[in-house]
Motif scaffolding. Sequence first.
Motif, short mmCIF file in Angstrom:
data_model
loop_
_atom_site.label_atom_id
_atom_site.label_comp_id
_atom_site.label_asym_id
_atom_site.label_seq_id
_atom_site.Cartn_x
_atom_site.Cartn_y
_atom_site.Cartn_z
N PHE A 248 -18.49 27.16 13.46
CA PHE A 248 -17.59 27.53 12.26
C PHE A 248 -15.81 27.29 12.79
O PHE A 248 -15.35 26.56 12.05
CB PHE A 248 -17.66 29.09 11.86
N LEU A 249 -15.74 27.86 13.88
CA LEU A 249 -14.48 27.74 14.57
C LEU A 249 -14.00 26.27 14.72
O LEU A 249 -13.10 25.54 14.21
CB LEU A 249 -14.04 28.32 15.46
N ARG A 250 -15.15 25.46 15.23
CA ARG A 250 -14.60 24.11 15.65
C ARG A 250 -14.61 23.20 14.26
O ARG A 250 -13.69 22.48 14.25
CB ARG A 250 -16.07 23.76 16.27
N GLU A 251 -15.50 23.46 13.42
CA GLU A 251 -15.55 22.67 12.16
C GLU A 251 -14.00 22.80 11.43
O GLU A 251 -13.53 22.10 10.70
CB GLU A 251 -16.52 22.97 11.19
N LEU A 252 -13.71 24.14 11.51
CA LEU A 252 -12.55 24.80 10.66
C LEU A 252 -11.13 23.68 11.28
O LEU A 252 -10.48 23.32 10.59
CB LEU A 252 -12.42 26.18 10.73
N THR A 253 -11.30 23.96 12.47
CA THR A 253 -9.90 23.20 13.30
C THR A 253 -10.28 21.86 13.37
O THR A 253 -9.19 21.08 13.17
CB THR A 253 -9.79 23.67 14.37
N LEU A 254 -10.98 21.50 13.45
CA LEU A 254 -11.43 19.74 13.30
C LEU A 254 -11.40 19.17 12.06
O LEU A 254 -10.66 18.10 12.01
CB LEU A 254 -12.86 19.03 13.83
N GLN A 255 -11.83 19.83 10.74
CA GLN A 255 -11.58 18.86 9.62
C GLN A 255 -10.83 20.10 8.65
O GLN A 255 -11.61 20.54 7.67
CB GLN A 255 -12.97 18.41 9.07
N PRO A 256 -9.78 20.57 8.62
CA PRO A 256 -8.96 21.16 7.68
C PRO A 256 -8.95 20.44 6.62
O PRO A 256 -8.95 19.03 6.51
CB PRO A 256 -7.80 21.57 8.33
N PRO A 257 -8.81 20.89 5.36
CA PRO A 257 -8.53 20.10 4.04
C PRO A 257 -7.24 19.01 4.42
O PRO A 257 -6.40 19.51 4.97
CB PRO A 257 -7.94 21.31 2.92
N MET B 293 -27.34 38.48 19.19
CA MET B 293 -26.44 39.54 18.97
C MET B 293 -25.54 39.08 17.78
O MET B 293 -24.72 38.10 18.17
CB MET B 293 -25.99 40.08 20.17
N THR B 294 -25.02 40.07 17.01
CA THR B 294 -23.96 39.89 16.09
C THR B 294 -22.51 40.05 16.70
O THR B 294 -22.40 40.93 17.41
CB THR B 294 -24.31 40.71 14.87
N GLU B 295 -21.91 39.02 16.44
CA GLU B 295 -20.29 39.39 16.87
C GLU B 295 -19.31 39.17 15.68
O GLU B 295 -19.80 38.48 14.87
CB GLU B 295 -19.84 38.43 18.07
N ALA B 296 -18.34 39.51 15.94
CA ALA B 296 -17.14 39.30 14.76
C ALA B 296 -15.81 38.89 15.41
O ALA B 296 -15.45 39.09 16.45
CB ALA B 296 -17.00 40.65 14.21
N ARG B 297 -15.37 38.02 14.50
CA ARG B 297 -13.87 37.33 14.96
C ARG B 297 -12.94 37.84 13.81
O ARG B 297 -13.26 37.58 12.68
CB ARG B 297 -14.07 36.03 15.20
N SER B 298 -11.61 38.03 14.18
CA SER B 298 -10.66 38.01 13.18
C SER B 298 -9.70 36.85 13.25
O SER B 298 -9.41 36.46 14.52
CB SER B 298 -10.01 39.46 12.75
N ILE B 299 -9.52 36.07 12.24
CA ILE B 299 -8.76 34.72 12.49
C ILE B 299 -7.60 34.64 11.44
O ILE B 299 -7.60 35.07 10.31
CB ILE B 299 -9.84 33.54 12.04
N ARG B 300 -6.41 34.36 12.01
CA ARG B 300 -5.36 34.36 11.09
C ARG B 300 -4.70 32.97 11.27
O ARG B 300 -4.57 32.26 12.34
CB ARG B 300 -4.14 35.04 11.64
N VAL B 301 -4.60 32.09 10.37
CA VAL B 301 -4.21 30.68 10.23
C VAL B 301 -2.95 30.82 9.61
O VAL B 301 -2.81 31.32 8.33
CB VAL B 301 -5.22 29.88 9.44
N ARG B 302 -2.17 30.03 10.20
CA ARG B 302 -0.32 29.83 9.64
C ARG B 302 -0.24 28.53 9.44
O ARG B 302 -1.04 27.51 10.04
CB ARG B 302 0.61 30.51 10.65
#
Length: 756
Positions: A56-65, A1-10
């Motif tokens: 996706f979220l895990r990788e984004l938070t674990l290895q930001p630039p 099932m497709t789900e969606a997230r909206s994410i805001r990074v500050r």
Amino acid sequence: MTEARSIRVRGVVQGVGFRPLVFRLALANSLAGWVLNENGGVDIHVEGAEPDLDAFLRELTLQPPAAASIAGIDIQASAVSGLTEFTIRESRRNGNPSVRISPDLPVCGECLQELFNPADPRYLYPYINCTNCGPRYSIVESLPYDRTNTTMKDWALDDSCAAEYRNPSDRRFHAQPVACRACGPHYFLETDNRVSRGDAASIDAAARLLTEGRIVAVKGIGGYHLACDARNIDAVRALRERKYRKEKPFALMVKDVATAHRVVELSIEAEALLTSTARPIVLAPAKVVLPEVAPENPELGVMLPYAPLHHLLFAAGAPAILVATSANRSSEPIAFTDEDARERLAGIADAFLIGERPIARRVDDSVVRAGQFGSTILRRSRGYAPGAVAVLPAQRPILAVGADLKNAITIVVAGQAFVSQHIGDLDHYESLESFRSTIRALASMYEVDWCELLIVHDVHPQYASTIHALELPSAHALAVQHHRAHIASVVAERQAWDKRVVGISFDGTGFGDDETIWGGEFFTGSLAGGLQRVLHLRSATLPGGDAAARYPVQCAAGFLSQLNTPVDFTAPPFHFDHRYHRSAELLKKNVRSFETTSMGRLFDGAAALLGFTRAITFEGQAAIWLEHLARKAANCDAYPFPINCRELDFRPLLESMIRDCLDGRPKAEVARAFHMGVAEGLCSAASILCKANGIDTIVLSGGVFQNELLLEGVKSLLNGKPIFIWTNSAVPPNDGGISLGQAALGAIALRGERNA
Ligand code: ZN
Ligand code: FE
């Protein structure tokens, strides 16, 4: 099932390769959606299967630039809109651009590999960069951070650079300063009679000149350095003479970490600072003798190459240990425009290695140390500025203009406190100009509404910063006492607005509530409830106005005049010069004398007693000398520094020093016992105040707390006691941190207004 997230990074997430990373992670996890730079940070919309979204979220938070610094991530479930691909959308603009401007970044590993790869189109090209590295704040003219708003606007991208710039999976996607040999700026070398062009040729020639012992002005990221071979004593001496810089230590740039280890004692913490993305100058104990580099100072300031140009210079054979000091005469601000450099450095530099890319603003090298309580920033500038250091409870924008020495300003937008680069001493015309232009630049970049703006300044009516602040168009201004601002700067870093603390500010000078000069102050209270002065150094009258800060003997005269001692301080073992008698006369007639509780001046006076009787040539010199002298002795009994009627009484402290000097006790031991006396006086006063007021935390700030030996003493005396010690870490304990404290007290005042 497709789900969606909206994410805001500050946080620091623009111009640091965040969107390409999001793009790559979305593709790797088979997600559709989009990412865009928003004024408040980065907005992401992703659609796909739940496990893919989680990955996706895990990788984004674990290895930001590497260069990103995430202040917060908000994730919300969102409606699926049936997207089929992932795209990077154009930036949109609305409201205040509270997104942070990234500080300048050192060249990254991938770019370095390309730089030295003969097959690469950017082989040996000194302006190589990518989204993970390169200049930022030093090239930004306005926001948003797009190439047209930077000093790279005059160089059009050629086809190959443009292709990289537009390709979302490329490391140079939207890297604003991207350039190559074919389309970008270049370096050239100027000597008296000729100009040599070609990046490689001019860098080779500069390296040769350095090897031959010449002085070369080198244009870097935030200004010019004056460079020479640190092991060539004639070259270093010539640099001192031509620069009129008598004793202030020169910073070093060393080829690599291994060389740094040969030059200084590097703890693990110090090495981490040295290699951190800010690439600051790190102060550490010297392991080699480099005459003339740091006279009478057992510490050396060392930094690594950070611009591609620096790496090229070393690769071209420049000496592995270079003096790399701010290009200026004496204590003027660093030169950053080519005309200014040519004009001011003529007669100092034998050659100029000039790069064509303009520098938008002066950004000095930062100076840090791995200290007793973690890393301490002594000068916060390149690599750190204009990063946000704290979140303040402010609904309205605030501009805090700092103090007149070691000035830096703070601007608060949407609750984020951005601290400017080190601006310097405002008695220099050029510094005052950068003070003004930095206020203008930051106010316009952050689209500050002057009608809404609260301006915070020091209570000193004659400070240039105060006078300028009151001329600004804003209708609201608040004056803050200097030492309360020091204490508030620490509390602001911890965002502990209601926390009750004992605030201890040991400092050079600051205008007090009673219009005398303060600098040895104890407060109790909280930022929200107010800081009451409850105890202070016994006051003394110092002769000679501002000159007292330059002549330790004059300070000594002031403190000693309260002692009633028959000792002749112009005879051995003391060595006071004629200034002592003249000072005594001024005191007797009570002319040009001022009352002070300054702990900084007490250290100066103690240094004079132990032999530092000449004029100082840079701020804090006598106190630094005294600290290093004390380090030559082992711990010993402290001199008494008792509390009498809410005052720390310096008389027993100085009387003991004098007695021991007359008895012929080694001066290092006397200096040590003095330091231990100050530490004990501080700790017993702090303990009493904590106990009496039910407080468990003391706050230390002010220039005197750059003294690591004093901090060491305080730390060991309070070890095991139920007292927490807070010090500065994001801003300097010296006046470079004042504006943050002012801003915090401004925010509290606004909050009070709202509640009232
Ligand atoms: Zn790079
Ligand atoms: Fe201060």
